[in-house]
Motif scaffolding. Sequence first.
Motif, PDB file in Angstrom:
ATOM      1  N   VAL A  27      -4.630  10.652   1.349  1.00  0.00           N
ATOM      2  CA  VAL A  27      -4.974   9.421   2.044  1.00  0.00           C
ATOM      3  C   VAL A  27      -3.730   8.996   2.807  1.00  0.00           C
ATOM      4  O   VAL A  27      -2.658   8.834   2.222  1.00  0.00           O
ATOM      5  N   GLY A  28      -3.842   8.832   4.122  1.00  0.00           N
ATOM      6  CA  GLY A  28      -2.690   8.434   4.924  1.00  0.00           C
ATOM      7  C   GLY A  28      -2.110   9.589   5.713  1.00  0.00           C
ATOM      8  O   GLY A  28      -2.792  10.555   6.022  1.00  0.00           O
ATOM      9  N   ASP A  29      -0.807   9.493   6.014  1.00  0.00           N
ATOM     10  CA  ASP A  29      -0.187  10.510   6.864  1.00  0.00           C
ATOM     11  C   ASP A  29       0.867  11.349   6.144  1.00  0.00           C
ATOM     12  O   ASP A  29       1.623  12.083   6.799  1.00  0.00           O
ATOM     13  N   ARG A  75      -8.129  -1.233   0.815  1.00  0.00           N
ATOM     14  CA  ARG A  75      -9.474  -1.736   0.541  1.00  0.00           C
ATOM     15  C   ARG A  75      -9.973  -1.167  -0.773  1.00  0.00           C
ATOM     16  O   ARG A  75      -9.489  -0.128  -1.243  1.00  0.00           O
ATOM     17  N   ASP A  76     -10.971  -1.849  -1.354  1.00  0.00           N
ATOM     18  CA  ASP A  76     -11.506  -1.386  -2.633  1.00  0.00           C
ATOM     19  C   ASP A  76     -12.243  -0.058  -2.489  1.00  0.00           C
ATOM     20  O   ASP A  76     -12.156   0.804  -3.351  1.00  0.00           O
ATOM     21  N   ASP A  77     -12.998   0.084  -1.400  1.00  0.00           N
ATOM     22  CA  ASP A  77     -13.798   1.293  -1.189  1.00  0.00           C
ATOM     23  C   ASP A  77     -12.944   2.319  -0.446  1.00  0.00           C
ATOM     24  O   ASP A  77     -12.886   2.325   0.779  1.00  0.00           O
ATOM     25  N   LEU A  78     -12.282   3.180  -1.204  1.00  0.00           N
ATOM     26  CA  LEU A  78     -11.333   4.126  -0.623  1.00  0.00           C
ATOM     27  C   LEU A  78     -12.007   5.464  -0.334  1.00  0.00           C
ATOM     28  O   LEU A  78     -12.696   6.032  -1.190  1.00  0.00           O
ATOM     29  N   GLU A  79     -11.784   5.972   0.857  1.00  0.00           N
ATOM     30  CA  GLU A  79     -12.264   7.311   1.222  1.00  0.00           C
ATOM     31  C   GLU A  79     -11.119   8.306   1.047  1.00  0.00           C
ATOM     32  O   GLU A  79     -10.044   8.120   1.600  1.00  0.00           O
ATOM     33  N   ALA A 111      -5.052   4.038   3.595  1.00  0.00           N
ATOM     34  CA  ALA A 111      -3.983   4.082   2.602  1.00  0.00           C
ATOM     35  C   ALA A 111      -4.493   3.485   1.294  1.00  0.00           C
ATOM     36  O   ALA A 111      -5.439   2.691   1.286  1.00  0.00           O
ATOM     37  N   LEU A 112      -3.858   3.845   0.193  1.00  0.00           N
ATOM     38  CA  LEU A 112      -4.142   3.190  -1.075  1.00  0.00           C
ATOM     39  C   LEU A 112      -3.679   1.746  -0.973  1.00  0.00           C
ATOM     40  O   LEU A 112      -2.587   1.473  -0.478  1.00  0.00           O
ATOM     41  N   GLY A 113      -4.509   0.815  -1.442  1.00  0.00           N
ATOM     42  CA  GLY A 113      -4.179  -0.595  -1.389  1.00  0.00           C
ATOM     43  C   GLY A 113      -4.831  -1.334  -0.242  1.00  0.00           C
ATOM     44  O   GLY A 113      -4.858  -2.562  -0.241  1.00  0.00           O
ATOM     45  N   GLY A 164       0.839  -1.194   0.000  1.00  0.00           N
ATOM     46  CA  GLY A 164       0.000   0.000   0.000  1.00  0.00           C
ATOM     47  C   GLY A 164       0.869   1.236   0.000  1.00  0.00           C
ATOM     48  O   GLY A 164       2.100   1.159   0.050  1.00  0.00           O
ATOM     49  N   THR A 165       0.217   2.376  -0.026  1.00  0.00           N
ATOM     50  CA  THR A 165       0.958   3.632  -0.017  1.00  0.00           C
ATOM     51  C   THR A 165       0.065   4.768   0.451  1.00  0.00           C
ATOM     52  O   THR A 165      -1.149   4.760   0.223  1.00  0.00           O
ATOM     53  N   THR A 166       0.660   5.709   1.124  1.00  0.00           N
ATOM     54  CA  THR A 166      -0.027   6.978   1.354  1.00  0.00           C
ATOM     55  C   THR A 166       0.035   7.778   0.052  1.00  0.00           C
ATOM     56  O   THR A 166       0.824   7.475  -0.846  1.00  0.00           O
ATOM     57  N   LEU A 167      -0.781   8.810  -0.034  1.00  0.00           N
ATOM     58  CA  LEU A 167      -0.714   9.712  -1.187  1.00  0.00           C
ATOM     59  C   LEU A 167      -1.240  11.073  -0.783  1.00  0.00           C
ATOM     60  O   LEU A 167      -2.326  11.178  -0.203  1.00  0.00           O
TER      61      LEU A 167
END
Length: 256
Positions: free
Chosen positions: A129-131, A182-186, A178-180, A109-112
Amino acid sequence: MRLTAAGDSHVGLRRAHNEDAFLLLLEERLLCVADGMGGHASGEVAARVAVEEMAEFFSLTGRDEEATWPFPEDPRRGEHENRLIAGVKLANQRIRQRARADERLRGMGTTLVTAWFSDRAPEALVAHVGDSRAYLYRRGVLAQLTEDHSLLNDFIRVHRPSAAEIDAFPHKNVIVRALGMRDDLEVDLLRVPLEEGDEVLLCCDGLSGMVPDARIAEILRGARADLPRAVQGLIAAANEAGGIDNITCVLAQVHR
């Protein structure tokens, strides 16, 4: 509105390889920083897929005004807001597909954090998404724009702990989005009004977790809008503080 930008990435002093990636797509006025996770080479793959998909999507939709994207548009949002969110969701989809297709990449996964700058209005759209963070530097003052999606930030928001309790918190590096994952990304998105000379900084936690905001502002102030110099100064400061993680930052300045 005219945009100038600079960016760089450094492996740091403790890591064997760099799992960060960044994007300067000035023809589309798009900037990104991604901080990969998953161990071995998978974090590096996730970060690279994220920025490559953002670049491809924005280049395609920028050339073709009739281009569509594979996600429903939110009628409450404008065209550019929907476009930015669609790009992030498409990157998430690609990362999920790669992870399912290759056992070695499972769990990556990755933050973005990404910023798109309007060429008509003095403003930017920031999605994250993420930190990994976005900051606004205006007339000597640095302000954090994004809110970390992390257990530490949830702990701070709910419990309002002391500095000692924050230092003792055992899960500082655990992110909750984070990206990766789950499919349903907020995706969080904000609109940032800009003024002449404003600087927008995107960075991973290898910078923000090592260098206090006051020191970041001091470096930007000392660079006097020399963006490459400022970027190198920020990376050097993170390494001087220990360099325990990869360090990546992108800095942009807006001009009328």
